[in-house]
Design an enzyme around this catalytic site. Structure first.
Site, PDB file in Angstrom:
ATOM      1  CG  PHE A 259       8.539   0.650  39.821  1.00 39.64           C
ATOM      2  CD1 PHE A 259       7.220   1.486  40.160  1.00 39.64           C
ATOM      3  CD2 PHE A 259       8.696  -0.357  40.735  1.00 39.64           C
ATOM      4  CE1 PHE A 259       6.895   1.204  41.162  1.00 39.64           C
ATOM      5  CE2 PHE A 259       8.085  -0.335  42.142  1.00 39.64           C
ATOM      6  CZ  PHE A 259       6.794   0.479  42.382  1.00 39.64           C
ATOM      7  CB  CYS A 260       8.024   5.312  40.445  1.00 31.78           C
ATOM      8  SG  CYS A 260       8.612   7.059  42.044  1.00 31.78           S
ATOM      9  CB  VAL A 261      11.045   8.951  38.864  1.00 36.54           C
ATOM     10  CG1 VAL A 261      11.713   8.003  39.729  1.00 36.54           C
ATOM     11  CG2 VAL A 261      11.457  10.051  38.217  1.00 36.54           C
TER      12      VAL A 261
END
Length: 534
Positions: A259-261
């Site tokens: 998720f995301c980074v």
């Protein structure tokens, strides 16, 4: 700034239209003042419309703000300089709204009179409390407690090192898929965005689908990790979690989500392992993640060589101390000012001018629970992604001593973007489809970076887009994909669940206890690491 200009013809048009609209507004104020209405939700309260003076002030402010933004939009010259001017103008315009000042806000003044000054006293108390805690309250934080009414899904910490704890969740079904599932959340935030409360928990949803679920809970780093690097997080974090998940489950491969980074880190880990001849992923899910940083949206405003160099010299490996800490409160403030009216000035007015306590909202409680980042990790990330966009270039950068080539990601991949995402624009999320090499599916959800992701089917909210172009392969650009996409009501979760079920193998009896002989239980979830404050 010196190289920026506004074309003379555009400037003339803007000035002419401004004078026309200002004159019309002034004449309306003189002739029919009761017809003035400021069309903006900041001025929706009856107090703004019941007084012609207040309505005129708000309307004139909106006209001035629009005109300034038009001038900024017409600038010609260096692209990044133009973006920065537009951003600065928007920030100034939002900050200068009359609703943000007690003397000009009729709602706040009326409440002060009605409460005989108690609202002002309460607002001052809220301000002092926020100064003490180091951040603006976006929700009533007294209502929530991690492990009590957020992050409540039953589980056990089965491994820990200096970087993370690994949680194994208790199954909710008598049988589970033989391929386990590993979550890699962003280390820039705490993991429980994926496990807020039972009715909106991604973790609980997967458990109900018969998956055996593991979760990385990143430590909130202190000075002991001030020199930790990107490689440290990839090797001692993501790779170690993959190894422990496989050892405990006894499975050769695991389904994995970043998720995301966390998605960027997971992709780097899997590509590095592939270069070493190891392929532990049965499938990969990327939620609002960048692999190609060509389109970073408003975030690009903040990043240039001077900014990155300054960070490297103050908290990176080249700093006098060889490291440092990027404070979570600073990062949180930056993200809030990407949406200043919603995440800053709204609370200035409510908390301080009106003396109101914001309503209890689990997502905003999580948003305020910030985390630090080690300086070397942070500066490596800034330079090699946002500034130089090296991850998409095969061999342009090394991770854990291995030249990185994301084309080695050949497992089935599910890629998700959020349509109104201001942190990972959905076109940037879509760009990952042109990097990974295996079978791939792209789904677009409504709303933003977090609200688009956390959208349980039972709520029957929002919508999502899918495309029938999968049989022909995904097109090169996000626009081409959207041209073939169809909007579907409700959550994207069931689409993902159906896809994931095909990657998860047969059903086997659920384990009776967490961990293994090598990795015995340490403590109950959510564990100690998530409780550490920035």
């Amino acid at each position: 700034m010196a190289g920026l200009t506004v074309p003379a013809e555009a400037l003339k048009d803007i000035q002419h239209e401004y004078m026309q609209q200002a004159t019309a507004l002034w004449n309306l104020a003189l002739e029919k003042p009761d017809q003035i209405k400021a069309s903006d939700r900041r001025f929706d309260a009856p107090e703004w419309g019941s007084s012609p003076a207040n309505a005129f002030m708000a309307s004139m402010y909106l006209l001035n703000a629009r005109t300034l933004q038009r001038l900024a939009d017409q600038l010609q010259g260096d692209t990044k300089a133009r973006q920065r001017v537009r951003f600065a103008v928007q920030q100034w315009a939002d900050a200068a709204a009359p609703s943000n000042f007690l003397a000009f806000n009729p709602e706040a003044l009326k409440k002060a009179v009605e409460t005989k000054g108690e609202s002002l006293q309460q607002g001052l108390q809220h301000l002092l409390n926020d100064l003490r805690q180091g951040h603006m309250s976006q929700t009533d934080e007294r209502v929530f407690e991690v492990g009590k009414n957020v992050a409540t899904t039953a589980g056990t910490v089965v491994f820990e090192n200096a970087f993370f704890q690994l949680i194994e969740y208790a199954p909710l079904t008598p049988k589970v898929h033989e391929v386990p599932f590993l979550f890699v959340p962003p280390c820039i935030n705490k993991y429980y965005i994926l496990d807020l409360q039972p009715d909106n928990s991604v973790v609980r949803y997967l458990l109900s689908q018969g998956h055996r679920v593991f979760m990385i809970s990143w430590v909130n780093p202190d000075d002991s990790l001030a020199k930790a690097t990107w490689d440290d997080y990839v090797e001692q974090g993501v790779m170690k979690a993959i190894d422990v998940t496989r050892e405990i489950s006894g499975a050769e491969k695991a389904n994995m989500l970043g998720f995301c980074v966390g998605g960027t880190m997971l992709a780097c880990a899997l590509a590095t392992l592939a270069a070493q001849g190891k392929k532990p992923a049965a499938s990969l899910t990327l939620l609002t993640s960048f692999l190609d940083f060509s389109d970073t949206g408003i975030m690009d405003v903040f990043v240039d060589e001077a900014m990155v160099r300054m960070r490297e010299m103050t908290m990176g490996p080249q700093s006098p101390q060889g490291g440092g800490m990027m404070k979570g409160t600073d990062l949180a403030a930056t993200f809030s000012f990407l949406r200043p009216n919603d995440l800053v000035w709204n609370y200035v007015v409510g908390n301080y001018l009106k003396g109101e306590m914001p309503p209890a909202f689990d997502l905003l409680y999580w948003n305020s629970d910030s985390t630090n980042l080690p300086g070397p990790f942070y500066t490596w990330y800034l330079r090699n992604t946002y500034l130089e966009n090296k991850l998409r270039q095969p061999g342009a950068v090394e991770v854990c001593g291995v030249p990185l080539d994301l084309r080695r990601l050949d497992m089935p991949t599910f890629i998700y973007g959020s349509r109104e995402d201001h942190i990972v624009p959905w076109g940037g999320a879509y760009a990952s489809t042109q990097i990974v090499q295996g079978p791939k599916t792209f789904v677009l959800g409504a709303s933003g970076h977090i609200a688009g992701v956390i959208n349980p089917p039972e709520k029957k909210k929002r919508s999502h887009w899918t495309s029938g172009s999968l049989a022909r392969g995904l097109p090169a650009t996000a626009k081409e994909w959207m041209d073939t996409a169809q909007e579907n009501p409700g959550s994207w979760w069931p689409v993902w669940a159906e896809w994931l079920g095909k990657q998860a193998g047969d059903m086997v009896p659920a384990p009776k206890q967490a961990g293994s002989k090598r990795h015995p239980p340490i403590e109950a979830a959510p564990g100690r690491y998530v409780l550490r404050k920035a």
